[in-house]
Motif scaffolding. Structure first.
Motif, mmCIF file in Angstrom:
data_model
loop_
_atom_site.group_PDB
_atom_site.id
_atom_site.type_symbol
_atom_site.label_atom_id
_atom_site.label_comp_id
_atom_site.label_asym_id
_atom_site.label_seq_id
_atom_site.Cartn_x
_atom_site.Cartn_y
_atom_site.Cartn_z
ATOM 1 N N MET A 1 37.394 49.683 15.424
ATOM 2 C CA MET A 1 38.290 49.636 16.573
ATOM 3 C C MET A 1 39.481 50.570 16.399
ATOM 4 S SD MET A 1 38.536 48.008 19.527
ATOM 5 C CE MET A 1 37.746 46.408 19.400
ATOM 6 N N SER A 2 39.847 50.893 15.162
ATOM 7 C CA SER A 2 41.008 51.751 14.927
ATOM 8 C C SER A 2 40.825 53.131 15.521
ATOM 9 C CB SER A 2 41.278 51.864 13.420
ATOM 10 O OG SER A 2 41.559 50.603 12.862
ATOM 11 N N TRP A 3 39.593 53.652 15.526
ATOM 12 C CA TRP A 3 39.371 54.980 16.100
ATOM 13 C C TRP A 3 38.575 54.939 17.396
ATOM 14 C CZ3 TRP A 3 34.316 56.431 16.786
ATOM 15 C CH2 TRP A 3 33.354 55.801 16.000
ATOM 16 N N ALA A 4 37.800 53.886 17.622
ATOM 17 C CA ALA A 4 36.954 53.844 18.816
ATOM 18 C C ALA A 4 37.698 53.330 20.044
ATOM 19 C CB ALA A 4 35.733 52.970 18.550
ATOM 20 N N ARG A 5 38.580 52.355 19.852
ATOM 21 C CA ARG A 5 39.311 51.718 20.960
ATOM 22 C C ARG A 5 38.361 51.314 22.091
ATOM 23 N NH1 ARG A 5 44.650 54.103 23.851
ATOM 24 N NH2 ARG A 5 43.128 55.148 25.145
ATOM 25 N N ALA B 1 24.275 59.981 3.445
ATOM 26 C CA ALA B 1 25.208 59.396 4.407
ATOM 27 C C ALA B 1 24.531 58.263 5.173
ATOM 28 C CB ALA B 1 25.707 60.466 5.374
ATOM 29 N N PRO B 2 25.252 57.190 5.485
ATOM 30 C CA PRO B 2 24.657 56.071 6.234
ATOM 31 C C PRO B 2 24.582 56.384 7.722
ATOM 32 C CG PRO B 2 26.935 55.601 5.709
ATOM 33 C CD PRO B 2 26.637 56.924 5.065
ATOM 34 N N ALA B 3 24.307 55.365 8.527
ATOM 35 C CA ALA B 3 24.171 55.530 9.966
ATOM 36 C C ALA B 3 25.480 55.995 10.588
ATOM 37 C CB ALA B 3 23.723 54.211 10.604
ATOM 38 N N LEU B 4 25.355 56.653 11.742
ATOM 39 C CA LEU B 4 26.505 57.225 12.439
ATOM 40 C C LEU B 4 26.865 56.357 13.631
ATOM 41 C CD1 LEU B 4 28.314 59.869 12.434
ATOM 42 C CD2 LEU B 4 26.774 60.693 14.220
ATOM 43 N N LYS B 5 28.162 56.094 13.807
ATOM 44 C CA LYS B 5 28.673 55.390 14.971
ATOM 45 C C LYS B 5 29.420 56.385 15.856
ATOM 46 C CE LYS B 5 29.252 50.860 12.764
ATOM 47 N NZ LYS B 5 30.227 49.792 12.428
ATOM 48 N N LEU B 6 29.260 56.273 17.174
ATOM 49 C CA LEU B 6 29.875 57.233 18.084
ATOM 50 C C LEU B 6 30.336 56.552 19.355
ATOM 51 C CD1 LEU B 6 27.432 58.794 20.422
ATOM 52 C CD2 LEU B 6 26.428 58.022 18.285
ATOM 53 N N PHE C 1 43.985 61.375 11.358
ATOM 54 C CA PHE C 1 43.557 61.991 12.610
ATOM 55 C C PHE C 1 44.411 61.432 13.749
ATOM 56 C CE2 PHE C 1 39.821 62.123 9.884
ATOM 57 C CZ PHE C 1 39.410 63.431 10.017
ATOM 58 N N ALA C 2 44.609 62.265 14.747
ATOM 59 C CA ALA C 2 45.349 61.823 15.923
ATOM 60 C C ALA C 2 44.561 60.749 16.657
ATOM 61 C CB ALA C 2 45.629 63.008 16.844
ATOM 62 N N LEU C 3 45.269 59.791 17.176
ATOM 63 C CA LEU C 3 44.641 58.678 17.874
ATOM 64 C C LEU C 3 43.964 59.189 19.150
ATOM 65 C CD1 LEU C 3 44.258 55.602 17.939
ATOM 66 C CD2 LEU C 3 46.355 55.437 19.256
ATOM 67 N N GLY C 4 42.654 58.994 19.239
ATOM 68 C CA GLY C 4 41.919 59.407 20.424
ATOM 69 C C GLY C 4 41.090 60.657 20.243
ATOM 70 N N ASN C 5 41.177 61.315 19.096
ATOM 71 C CA ASN C 5 40.405 62.542 18.894
ATOM 72 C C ASN C 5 39.098 62.317 18.149
ATOM 73 O OD1 ASN C 5 43.307 63.496 19.344
ATOM 74 N ND2 ASN C 5 42.184 65.417 19.395
ATOM 75 N N VAL C 6 38.943 61.193 17.456
ATOM 76 C CA VAL C 6 37.707 60.903 16.728
ATOM 77 C C VAL C 6 36.666 60.382 17.708
ATOM 78 C CG1 VAL C 6 36.668 59.574 14.866
ATOM 79 C CG2 VAL C 6 39.034 60.351 14.660
ATOM 80 N N ILE C 7 35.477 61.016 17.702
ATOM 81 C CA ILE C 7 34.408 60.588 18.600
ATOM 82 C C ILE C 7 33.219 60.007 17.841
ATOM 83 C CG2 ILE C 7 35.060 62.218 20.392
ATOM 84 C CD1 ILE C 7 32.751 63.988 19.521
ATOM 85 N N ALA C 8 33.130 60.231 16.532
ATOM 86 C CA ALA C 8 32.012 59.687 15.753
ATOM 87 C C ALA C 8 32.397 59.656 14.283
ATOM 88 C CB ALA C 8 30.743 60.516 15.946
ATOM 89 N N ALA C 9 31.828 58.700 13.552
ATOM 90 C CA ALA C 9 32.060 58.567 12.112
ATOM 91 C C ALA C 9 30.940 57.737 11.517
ATOM 92 C CB ALA C 9 33.413 57.918 11.818
#
Length: 334
Positions: free
Chosen positions: A169-173, A140-145, A213-221
């Motif tokens: 931006m789609s999940w981080a806002r 897996a590559p680097a993680l963004k959070l 995923f629901a908008l606003g529930n993703v904290i890292a990918a």
């Protein structure tokens, strides 16, 4: 009711053994080693540092620590080259304005002997412990959070603030997120701890897999995730049996890009940010797809904490504008 001395002795022993700093399997660490142990309920964790060992934590999350621990505020978890005064001031302004610039965290160091620090996940939050070295070994590559999701990390983890492209931006806002990786691939363990609401769920996406995923529930990918916002009234592309997309690695983060490409990505990201701010609950979903040939990971909090939008002045404005759009859709009450 008569309370015997045996009762008080048993009460004292149970109180002593339940203390997170005292355990029957207390670790003995060497210099440079650290351990992150989750408390029951995952509402906090105990960080054990070997002699002359350091880790980084988020300010205002330390609850208790042993004597012999030194805290150095506003330290960077990665090497910063020597720069001019104006570049340093510009980085500081970028951090205050929109969460960019250099990452500044608390560096906690043990002095001479093994020490322990108790951290809290925050009001109503829980801790999720991630071994970045294990993710790297799986390919897996680097993680963004999200920046507010960061709690602490071991000294082997490099953390940088990176601008969001249209997909992130789609999940981080938020205009900036944290990008974490292990600078040395030979390290045995590189621990990153995130905090989220109620429970943090890890979803592994094989090459070609996709999830909504629901908008606003993703904290890292991981950075090989391709994401976009889609109205809930539209079916998932997999339900329409499309032709499979070609798999390939995501472009390198440090690869040079033309100015025109950067401007186009900035315009797309700004449009997505505005759409996500004015979207009501249930109107948009975040479609995350792994289009690379490597595994991808997504970390989701089951209950989000109100409005979100990064840190800094821009993050505050995102939250305020989001609240205005949401409240403006509420029906008037007599």
């Amino acid at each position: 009711m008569y309370l015997s001395p045996t009762f008080f002795l048993d009460l004292g022993l149970r109180t002593f053994t339940r203390n997170p700093f005292f355990s029957r399997d207390r670790l003995t660490l060497d210099e440079g080693e650290s351990d992150f142990r989750l408390l029951e309920g995952q509402e906090g964790l105990v960080v054990t540092l070997g002699p002359n060992t350091a880790f980084f934590d988020r300010p205002n999350r330390s609850v208790c620590r042993w004597p012999g621990v030194k805290t150095i505020p506003r330290q960077s978890p990665h090497q910063i080259p020597r720069r001019s005064f104006f570049v340093n001031e510009g980085s500081a302004f970028l951090q205050i304005f929109c969460g960019g610039g250099d990452v500044r965290l608390n560096r906690v160091t043990s002095l001479g002997e093994q020490r322990q620090i108790l951290l809290s996940a925050g009001d109503g939050n829980v801790v999720e412990k991630i071994d970045l070295a294990e993710l790297a070994r799986e390919g897996a590559p680097a993680l963004k959070l999200l920046q507010p999701a960061y709690l602490c990390s071991s000294a082997e983890v490099a953390i940088r603030s990176t601008p969001c492209d249209a997909a992130t931006m789609s999940w981080a806002r938020a205009p900036y997120v944290y990008r974490t990786e292990t600078p040395d691939r030979t390290v045995r363990q590189a621990t990153l701890c995130l905090s989220g609401r109620t429970m943090v769920w890890c979803e592994r996406l094989a090459p070609g897999e996709s999830r909504d995923f629901a908008l606003g529930n993703v904290i890292a990918a991981t950075e090989n995730i391709d994401s976009k916002l889609r109205p809930t009234s539209q079916c998932h592309p997999d339900d329409e049996d499309p032709a499979p997309a070609p798999l390939g690695d995501a472009p390198a983060a440090g690869a040079p890009r033309p100015v025109r490409t950067r401007l186009r990505e900035f315009a797309d990201a700004t449009g997505i940010l505005f759409e996500s701010m004015r979207a009501r609950e249930g109107f948009l979903v975040c479609e995350l797809t792994n289009r690379s040939a490597r595994p991808a990971y997504v970390y989701v909090q089951l209950n989000k904490d109100g409005f979100y939008g990064g840190s800094g002045f821009v993050g505050l404005m995102v939250k305020l504008v989001s609240a205005f759009f949401r409240l403006s859709h509420l029906p008037l009450r007599s």
